[in-house]
Design a protein around this motif. Structure first.
Motif, PDB file in Angstrom:
ATOM      1  N   PRO A 166       0.804  -1.211   0.000  1.00 22.25           N
ATOM      2  CA  PRO A 166       0.000   0.000   0.000  1.00 22.25           C
ATOM      3  C   PRO A 166       0.841   1.267   0.000  1.00 22.25           C
ATOM      4  N   PRO A 167       0.434   2.262  -0.744  1.00 24.20           N
ATOM      5  CA  PRO A 167       1.106   3.557  -0.640  1.00 24.20           C
ATOM      6  C   PRO A 167       0.519   4.287   0.553  1.00 24.20           C
ATOM      7  N   LEU A 168       1.184   4.243   1.670  1.00 26.47           N
ATOM      8  CA  LEU A 168       0.604   4.739   2.907  1.00 26.47           C
ATOM      9  C   LEU A 168       1.043   6.155   3.232  1.00 26.47           C
ATOM     10  N   MET A 169       0.721   7.080   2.402  1.00 29.31           N
ATOM     11  CA  MET A 169       0.934   8.499   2.671  1.00 29.31           C
ATOM     12  C   MET A 169       2.316   8.783   3.243  1.00 29.31           C
ATOM     13  N   GLY A 170       3.337   8.105   2.726  1.00 31.54           N
ATOM     14  CA  GLY A 170       4.701   8.376   3.147  1.00 31.54           C
ATOM     15  C   GLY A 170       5.091   7.721   4.457  1.00 31.54           C
ATOM     16  N   GLU A 171       4.174   7.017   5.107  1.00 27.40           N
ATOM     17  CA  GLU A 171       4.506   6.402   6.384  1.00 27.40           C
ATOM     18  C   GLU A 171       5.302   5.130   6.140  1.00 27.40           C
ATOM     19  N   GLU A 172       6.391   4.996   6.847  1.00 29.71           N
ATOM     20  CA  GLU A 172       7.240   3.834   6.688  1.00 29.71           C
ATOM     21  C   GLU A 172       6.859   2.727   7.660  1.00 29.71           C
ATOM     22  N   GLU A 173       6.417   3.105   8.857  1.00 33.37           N
ATOM     23  CA  GLU A 173       6.135   2.105   9.868  1.00 33.37           C
ATOM     24  C   GLU A 173       4.732   2.283  10.420  1.00 33.37           C
ATOM     25  N   MET A 174       3.997   1.185  10.517  1.00 36.62           N
ATOM     26  CA  MET A 174       2.659   1.203  11.080  1.00 36.62           C
ATOM     27  C   MET A 174       2.707   0.559  12.460  1.00 36.62           C
ATOM     28  N   GLU A 175       1.706   0.890  13.271  1.00 35.90           N
ATOM     29  CA  GLU A 175       1.642   0.370  14.636  1.00 35.90           C
ATOM     30  C   GLU A 175       0.199   0.074  14.993  1.00 35.90           C
ATOM     31  N   PHE A 176       0.029  -0.860  15.924  1.00 38.06           N
ATOM     32  CA  PHE A 176      -1.272  -1.093  16.532  1.00 38.06           C
ATOM     33  C   PHE A 176      -1.073  -1.850  17.836  1.00 38.06           C
ATOM     34  N   LEU A 177      -2.110  -1.866  18.667  1.00 38.33           N
ATOM     35  CA  LEU A 177      -2.077  -2.602  19.922  1.00 38.33           C
ATOM     36  C   LEU A 177      -2.899  -3.875  19.777  1.00 38.33           C
ATOM     37  N   TYR A 178      -2.417  -4.936  20.415  1.00 40.07           N
ATOM     38  CA  TYR A 178      -3.089  -6.227  20.376  1.00 40.07           C
ATOM     39  C   TYR A 178      -3.006  -6.824  21.774  1.00 40.07           C
ATOM     40  N   GLU A 179      -4.036  -7.532  22.173  1.00 39.17           N
ATOM     41  CA  GLU A 179      -4.075  -8.115  23.505  1.00 39.17           C
ATOM     42  C   GLU A 179      -4.213  -9.626  23.399  1.00 39.17           C
ATOM     43  N   CYS A 180      -3.429 -10.357  24.200  1.00 38.31           N
ATOM     44  CA  CYS A 180      -3.513 -11.816  24.200  1.00 38.31           C
ATOM     45  C   CYS A 180      -3.056 -12.343  25.556  1.00 38.31           C
ATOM     46  N   ALA A 181      -3.262 -13.619  25.786  1.00 34.97           N
ATOM     47  CA  ALA A 181      -2.821 -14.256  27.026  1.00 34.97           C
ATOM     48  C   ALA A 181      -1.317 -14.508  26.961  1.00 34.97           C
ATOM     49  N   ALA A 182      -0.671 -14.467  28.096  1.00 34.85           N
ATOM     50  CA  ALA A 182       0.767 -14.742  28.149  1.00 34.85           C
ATOM     51  C   ALA A 182       1.057 -16.172  27.722  1.00 34.85           C
ATOM     52  N   SER A 183       0.096 -17.073  27.902  1.00 31.18           N
ATOM     53  CA  SER A 183       0.290 -18.481  27.569  1.00 31.18           C
ATOM     54  C   SER A 183       0.026 -18.792  26.091  1.00 31.18           C
ATOM     55  N   ALA A 184      -0.313 -17.781  25.297  1.00 30.59           N
ATOM     56  CA  ALA A 184      -0.633 -17.996  23.876  1.00 30.59           C
ATOM     57  C   ALA A 184       0.584 -18.510  23.110  1.00 30.59           C
ATOM     58  N   ALA A 185       0.314 -19.370  22.145  1.00 31.56           N
ATOM     59  CA  ALA A 185       1.377 -19.896  21.282  1.00 31.56           C
ATOM     60  C   ALA A 185       1.868 -18.784  20.365  1.00 31.56           C
TER      61      ALA A 185
END
Length: 174
Positions: A20-39
């Protein structure tokens, strides 16, 4: 639940079928939540799925903006871009795959209605973001997380942890 602050390079991403041509942005970010025991493999697949949806949504917004958007479509694009923006990380808001899909559907429906053209003509047809994402690597603290392990093998069992994870495509071996 463990909070993962996920960073991924949009410019080298193959999480979507076309970079995608993301308006000059090189790095994207987001938050995700999971259990510590997740594979690790399950977490990697989920993160790649969210990254693909985020890339798809932002690329769709960019593509439609370049064509000029009517007021109703512009509103939908602005709302979707705000939702998928990396600013959400600063406000401690998680991205939901369901909400990302809803934004994509809303934009597609609005674009078809306002522009009155076929989905193919509006660059709306693209491979599904539901496809399996293979060759994904997760990196934390300078180490690649092994797919056969659990997250707690690296970060411990404390479910109140927040870490920064780098999501990358593994180099293709030929």
């Amino acid at each position: 639940m463990v909070v993962l602050h996920v960073r991924w390079a949009a410019s080298s991403s193959s999480f979507s079928s076309s970079p995608p041509p993301l308006m000059g942005e090189e790095e994207m970010e987001f938050l995700y939540e999971c259990a510590a025991s997740a594979a690790v493999a399950d977490v990697a697949a989920a993160l790649a799925g969210v990254a693909a949806l985020q890339a798809r949504l932002l690329s769709l917004c960019c593509c439609l903006r370049e064509r000029g958007a009517a007021a109703e479509l512009e509103r939908a694009l602005a709302e979707a871009e705000a939702y998928a923006s990396k600013e959400q990380v600063r406000h401690n808001r998680f991205l939901s795959p369901r909400a990302l899909r809803e934004h994509i559907k809303n934009i597609e429906k609005t674009a078809i209605a306002t522009v009155q053209a076929s989905p193919e003509a509006l660059c709306l047809q693209q491979k599904s973001s539901e496809e399996k994402h293979e060759n994904v690597q997760l990196w934390w603290a300078g180490k690649e997380l092994a797919m056969g392990k659990n997250l707690c093998d690296y970060i411990g069992v404390n479910d109140k942890t927040k870490i920064v994870i780098r999501l990358m495509q593994a180099p293709h071996e030929h």
